[in-house]
Design a protein around this motif. Structure first.
Motif, PDB file in Angstrom:
ATOM      1  N   LEU A 330       1.021  -1.251  -0.017  1.00 26.25           N
ATOM      2  CA  LEU A 330       0.045   0.179   0.094  1.00 26.25           C
ATOM      3  C   LEU A 330       0.781   1.137  -0.026  1.00 26.25           C
ATOM      4  O   LEU A 330       1.887   1.320   0.714  1.00 26.25           O
ATOM      5  N   MET A 331       0.603   2.118  -0.855  1.00 25.20           N
ATOM      6  CA  MET A 331       1.432   3.271  -0.895  1.00 25.20           C
ATOM      7  C   MET A 331       0.807   4.521  -0.989  1.00 25.20           C
ATOM      8  O   MET A 331      -0.598   4.741  -1.379  1.00 25.20           O
ATOM      9  N   LEU A 332       1.153   5.539  -0.073  1.00 27.00           N
ATOM     10  CA  LEU A 332       0.415   6.946  -0.198  1.00 27.00           C
ATOM     11  C   LEU A 332       1.584   7.767  -1.291  1.00 27.00           C
ATOM     12  O   LEU A 332       2.518   7.745  -1.102  1.00 27.00           O
ATOM     13  N   TYR A 466      -8.954   0.838   0.259  1.00 27.64           N
ATOM     14  CA  TYR A 466      -9.283   2.207   0.472  1.00 27.64           C
ATOM     15  C   TYR A 466      -9.407   2.581   1.898  1.00 27.64           C
ATOM     16  O   TYR A 466      -8.754   3.560   2.284  1.00 27.64           O
ATOM     17  N   GLY A 467     -10.010   1.672   2.670  1.00 27.30           N
ATOM     18  CA  GLY A 467     -10.033   2.017   4.270  1.00 27.30           C
ATOM     19  C   GLY A 467      -8.717   2.127   4.546  1.00 27.30           C
ATOM     20  O   GLY A 467      -8.646   2.996   5.580  1.00 27.30           O
ATOM     21  N   LEU A 468      -7.752   0.993   4.389  1.00 20.57           N
ATOM     22  CA  LEU A 468      -6.350   1.170   4.773  1.00 20.57           C
ATOM     23  C   LEU A 468      -5.665   2.565   4.400  1.00 20.57           C
ATOM     24  O   LEU A 468      -4.984   3.251   5.013  1.00 20.57           O
ATOM     25  N   TYR A 469      -5.952   2.853   3.157  1.00 20.81           N
ATOM     26  CA  TYR A 469      -5.299   4.081   2.557  1.00 20.81           C
ATOM     27  C   TYR A 469      -5.751   5.365   3.434  1.00 20.81           C
ATOM     28  O   TYR A 469      -4.724   6.197   3.652  1.00 20.81           O
ATOM     29  N   ARG A 470      -6.996   5.408   3.746  1.00 21.71           N
ATOM     30  CA  ARG A 470      -7.594   6.614   4.383  1.00 21.71           C
ATOM     31  C   ARG A 470      -7.070   6.710   5.857  1.00 21.71           C
ATOM     32  O   ARG A 470      -6.695   7.597   6.535  1.00 21.71           O
TER      33      ARG A 470
END
Length: 491
Positions: A330-332, A466-470
């Motif tokens: 997972l990348m920001l 998406y939940g992890l991203y947020r």
């Protein structure tokens, strides 16, 4: 045969197209260039490069052909300051990817009565995208240069000036000069512009497709007396190029940065605003937009290409093989801070879940997914502000190959139409130029070629991602800000 030249000055390259009266691209050419990053957060470019590349492109494209009109476009909002004779005084400060003016954003916001007052007057709060704080930075850090400045240009207006001698700016670009412009009256707001830029002669305003003037002399194969449009910022010219300026339309521009433009459907007098997005005047009279922009997208994929030494076809094939979720990465994508909806220039890139078994294909897939997750975040902010999204149109170099657009549709759940011509802003500039000669329709010029549909099988996995991203951004924000402070040049 009526022929039209369109040239766009972008972040990583300048592009030109020669188009006939039916919208067929007869010739195209590109000139690659690099921006200057003299300090962390500073992103600049020599304005003379813009003109040199225009001349080079025009000479190649117009050889042996007679041009009826010229269209210009360019990245923005930028700050190119010149003296009264039009001579640049320093390299241009680029748009929201340049984050130098964070202190000035805070100071001006307080001085002008707070973010709500600025939002109500201008349609946007102050951010790294705004022109005003960058002028304030120059006044503070380069007072001699700022004191000599008399005119303000952006790439499109600079090309128009060099060609015609006309000093003008379009209404849309002016609406991104926050807080100098009043979005209600469509005029410069002297009460705020005067104290921020007391010596600048702010340019007269026109619509992007209005003629700025005609060429003063033969230039690069273009005859004297050829009409040149005023032009505008590249993302809006791209939206024009794919017929995405109608109420309910959302344009996704897959470029060096990812840009989103939603056209609102309320009466023009009713300004739709959001502190998380940019409210702007549209490219056409009577239109308004809510827009967003990520600080990276193509810039991030280009960085990975250079880092790994692989070419794009290799990376795309390996990312395809990696599969949805990039094998647990997972990348920001905040490698240059982030613009909307975070408005956080001190955000930083994060890669979570790395192991020794991950490959460059996994990293590339994670980067594509990170931009898609950022698009979803922006779409949610646009909808929350009241922008209807009924039709999504994709444009730009990132649409080639199909993988990136499929990932974005899977992550957002939104179908995307892809027009026949996705060459972008240069094509839109040529179209606006053609409209000065005869009534033409962009829908006829550039019909839809395909529709990318989301794959329902991938939705649940991407919803979880998406939940992890947020969650990842607030969980790492303090650390990212501390590291960003350490990256700034010391006084």
């Amino acid at each position: 045969m009526s022929l039209f030249l369109g040239v766009d000055i972008g972040t990583s390259s300048s592009k030109g197209v020669l188009v006939d009266g039916d919208g067929r691209v007869l010739r195209s050419a590109t000139r690659e260039h690099a921006v200057s990053r003299p300090y962390p957060g500073h992103v600049e470019m020599d304005g003379e490069i813009w003109w040199a590349e225009f001349v080079s492109l025009a000479e190649e494209l117009t050889a042996g052909r007679r041009i009826v009109a010229v269209g210009v476009s360019g990245m923005g909002p930028c700050v190119l300051l010149t003296d009264a004779a039009g001579t640049p005084l320093r390299p241009a400060i680029l748009y929201g990817v340049d984050t130098r003016a964070t202190a000035q954003i805070e100071t001006l916001t307080r001085r002008l009565g707070g973010a709500e007052a600025i939002l109500a007057r201008c349609g946007s709060v102050l951010s790294s995208q705004a022109v005003g704080p960058k002028l304030a930075w120059l006044a503070e850090h380069e007072p001699e240069t700022f004191g000599a400045a008399r005119r303000l240009f952006m790439p499109a207006s600079w090309l128009a000036y060099k060609l015609t001698g006309a000093y003008a700016l379009d209404f849309h670009s002016a609406s991104q000069c926050t807080p100098l412009f009043d979005t209600h009256t469509l005029q410069w707001y002297s009460e705020w512009a005067g104290p921020i830029a007391p010596a600048l002669e702010l340019p007269p305003l026109a619509w992007p497709g209005d003629p700025a003037g005609t060429t003063r002399e033969p230039i690069a194969g273009i005859p004297a007396g050829t009409p040149v449009i005023t032009g505008t910022i590249d993302a809006w010219t791209e939206a024009v190029s794919v017929d995405a300026q109608r109420p309910g339309d959302l344009m996704l521009m897959y470029g060096t940065t990812m840009f989103l433009i939603a056209t609102v459907e309320r009466p023009f007098a009713e300004v739709v605003t959001s502190p998380a997005m940019w409210g702007t005047v549209g490219a056409y009279p009577g239109t308004r937009n809510l827009a967003g922009g990520m600080a990276t997208s193509g810039a991030l994929t280009a960085w990975l290409r250079e880092l790994t030494g692989a070419d794009y076809p290799q990376l795309l094939a390996e990312a395809e093989a990696s599969g949805p979720g990039a094998r647990g990465l997972l990348m920001l994508p905040y490698f240059a801070g982030e613009r909307t909806p975070l408005m956080d220039p001190d955000a930083r890139g994060i890669v979570a879940g790395l192991t020794l078994s991950h490959t460059r294909g996994d990293l590339y897939r994670a980067a594509l997914e990170a931009t898609a997750l950022g698009v979803r975040h922006n779409v949610e902010a646009l909808r929350a502000a009241g922008a209807p999204i009924r039709r999504v149109v994709a444009v730009g170099g990132g649409t080639r190959g199909g993988l990136w657009t499929r990932i974005v549709s899977d992550v957002t759940g939104l179908p995307q139409v892809v027009p026949a011509v996705t060459i972008g802003a240069a094509y839109g500039a040529a179209y606006l130029a053609a409209r000065t000669a005869a009534p033409v329709s962009i829908a006829d010029w550039n019909p839809v070629a395909e529709t990318v549909e989301p794959d329902p099988a991938n939705r649940a996995g991407y919803d979880e991602l998406y939940g992890l991203y947020r969650d990842l951004y607030p969980a790492t924000r303090t650390i990212a800000h501390t590291l960003a402070a350490r990256q700034r040049p010391r006084a």
